[in-house]
Scaffold this active site. Structure first.
Site, PDB file in Angstrom:
ATOM      1  N   CYS A   1      18.374  -1.366 -30.549  1.00 43.74           N
ATOM      2  CA  CYS A   1      17.477  -2.425 -31.010  1.00 43.74           C
ATOM      3  C   CYS A   1      16.842  -2.037 -32.329  1.00 43.74           C
ATOM      4  O   CYS A   1      16.322  -2.881 -33.038  1.00 43.74           O
ATOM      5  CB  CYS A   1      16.454  -2.802 -29.955  1.00 43.74           C
ATOM      6  SG  CYS A   1      15.550  -1.440 -29.365  1.00 43.74           S
TER       7      CYS A   1
ATOM      8  N   GLU B   1       9.729  -3.921 -24.612  1.00 45.66           N
ATOM      9  CA  GLU B   1      10.296  -3.496 -25.897  1.00 45.66           C
ATOM     10  C   GLU B   1      11.566  -4.305 -26.044  1.00 45.66           C
ATOM     11  O   GLU B   1      12.486  -4.184 -25.235  1.00 45.66           O
ATOM     12  CB  GLU B   1      10.556  -1.997 -25.853  1.00 45.66           C
ATOM     13  CG  GLU B   1      10.688  -1.363 -27.221  1.00 45.66           C
ATOM     14  CD  GLU B   1      12.121  -1.141 -27.620  1.00 45.66           C
ATOM     15  OE1 GLU B   1      12.647  -2.031 -28.334  1.00 45.66           O
ATOM     16  OE2 GLU B   1      12.721  -0.146 -27.225  1.00 45.66           O
TER      17      GLU B   1
END
Ligand code: UN1
Length: 514
Positions: free
Chosen positions: A301, A267
């Site tokens: 993020c 990720e």
């Protein structure tokens, strides 16, 4: 928050000595021990962290392999029960864990509450999914005289390489997902947040996780991460962090000789955008933009990096945004009145300031939150700033901090806007603000990302409700906190049994002829 703050007081000055938590005892090694200081006050130490040596890392892999068959054979319900006990323990120890997130990671108290709750949710959600997926073998229909079963197992030994921005939630989520699926785990926390990770693994062991099933290997990428990713015995890596680092890990894994084909669950970064059309409500847009771009000092993020404003509404949104940014308070994350805390460390601050100075030099500044003089000298603070840029292509890399870029677009250029966003190759989060439902639906369909948010902020995905993770340069999938996540950590074995053989009716020619 007051009772919580009272409970936190006793952990404010405590000094934590952290060291590797391995299947075997580890000698003290002063030469390999690093002091940890707070991002908002460099004079305040949180404790020290002893890094894992290469020899210890190699021995830890031996122990993890030795433990794997026994752990894989442990019933899923027992494995899940350990996760549920960890969830209870983390709730009980919330004040301490939050204090550590704040002291070591510079997190706001409100972010700390969300963080621990998310970790608890991961434990309970994966416990439930593990019982469903790894409980009883699945019987599959087949011809008479034959049984077919699908049996789920672990893959082997996983390395979990975690980021500092969610030092409890993502760290814990990776570790428990790998473990509850039947794997043994070597956890390498981010070096900036090893102390809180150490505390979580202590609680995990207290919850009943065998010490050889989950081991903690503090250290940095070059000393510990690279040892793990070059070891041919590592079956898979679960990683959250920068896209560049994911590429380095990927190359290291595939370069190994005599190693299994690796699993990489990553990720990574994003260049997350939001499109605002002329029907959107400017006030609501600004509330959601402020949260998306500046909460957690932009160090998510999922955070918003590029805001596309349609020309007709741009001036109004920018005006309200300027006012709102002027009111944000920068400061000590332990103070409840603070909106924006520090960024993680000097390197992070220097990188962000360089970007800010460059854009200021091009006269692109639209708004900047005022910062008290004390914060420019002490602590790693960066004032939230917004800049006008021409397109997402002006950004060379993800800026992981409180910096917002604004692009004005004309209504007839919307297809170009979507092409530009998709063209960057990232695909994590995305937002659209519009009261035109069919416009929002069309954009949501065309944009290539993992998480689309309509008329709201674009951060704070909830476990089990908004499974989180992207595509392209933003990650491999499957999504964390989603129904398919654990399956990527698992093996599937089909067992076909000619049961008729035992009954004496077996015929070679008739086999499968039913
Ligand atoms: C990250 O910053 O690495 O949606 C992930 C969110 C969080 C996940 C962020 N649940 O903001």
């Amino acid at each position: 928050y007051q009772p919580l703050m009272d409970a936190m007081a006793s952990f404010m000055d405590k000094q934590y000595p952290a060291k590797p938590l391995l299947a075997f005892d580890v000698e003290d090694d002063a030469a390999n021990t690093h002091q940890v200081t707070s991002p908002y006050d460099r004079r305040q130490t949180v404790g020290s962290v002893q890094w894992t040596s290469k020899e210890q890392a190699a021995k830890a892999v031996d122990a993890a392999w030795a433990a794997f068959p026994r752990w894989e054979a442990t019933p899923a319900a027992e494995r899940a029960a350990i996760l549920r006990r960890l969830a209870d323990l983390m709730e009980e120890h919330m004040p301490e864990l939050m204090t550590l997130c704040s002291r070591e990671g510079g997190k706001l108290l409100t972010d700390g509450v969300d963080e621990i709750k998310e970790a608890v949710d991961f434990c309970r959600y994966y416990a439930m999914r593990a019982e469903e997926s790894f409980g009883e073998p699945i019987d599959l229909p087949g011809p008479t005289g034959e049984s077919n079963q699908l049996v789920m197992g672990g893959k082997g030994v996983f390395a979990a390489i975690s980021p500092w921005n969610f030092p409890v939630a993502i760290f814990c989520g990776q570790v428990v997902a790998a473990a509850v699926s039947g794997n043994t785990v070597l956890a390498k926390p981010a070096e900036q947040t090893s102390i809180v990770a150490h505390r979580v693994i202590e609680l995990l062991h207290e919850a009943g996780m065998p010490r050889d099933v989950v081991q903690l290997l503090p250290g940095d990428g070059p000393t510990v991460g690279s040892v793990l990713t070059s070891d041919p015995r590592i079956t898979g890596v679960v990683f959250t962090g920068g896209t560049d680092t994911a590429q380095i890990i990927n190359r290291a894994l595939v370069a190994r000789e005599n190693a299994p084909l690796p699993t990489l669950i990553a990720e990574t970064g994003g260049m997350n955008a939001m499109i605002v059309d002329s029907t959107a409500l400017p006030e609501q847009v600004v509330v959601d933009v402020i949260q998306s771009a500046f909460q957690s000092a932009g160090q998510r993020c999922s955070a918003l990096r590029v805001l596309y404003l349609q020309d007709d509404v741009a001036d109004r949104v920018i005006e309200i945004l300027k006012g709102a940014m002027n009111e944000l308070r920068i400061g000590d994350p332990r103070d409840l009145g603070t909106d924006v805390g520090p960024v993680i460390d000097e390197d992070a601050r220097n990188g962000l300031l360089e970007h800010i100075e460059k854009l200021k030099g091009e006269n692109r500044l639209v708004a900047e939150t005022p910062m008290a003089a004390e914060h420019t000298q002490d602590g790693t603070f960066v004032a939230p700033a917004a800049f006008i840029i021409d397109s997402i292509d002006a950004l060379t890399r993800e800026q992981f901090g409180p910096i917002l870029h604004i692009v004005r677009y004309k209504a007839n250029a919307i297809d170009q806007v979507i092409n530009d966003i998709n063209g960057r190759g990232y695909g994590l989060t995305f937002g659209v603000h519009s009261r035109n439902e069919s416009f929002a639906a069309e954009i949501a369909q065309k944009i290539r990302v993992g998480n689309v948010y309509i008329n709201r902020n674009i951060i704070g995905a909830v476990v089990g409700v908004q499974p989180f993770g992207g595509q392209g340069l933003s990650g491999t999938g499957p999504k964390a906190g989603g129904p398919h996540y654990l399956l990527r950590f698992a093996t599937e074995k089909t067992i076909t049994n000619n049961t008729a053989a035992l009954g004496g009716n077996a015929s070679l020619l008739a086999l499968g002829d039913e």
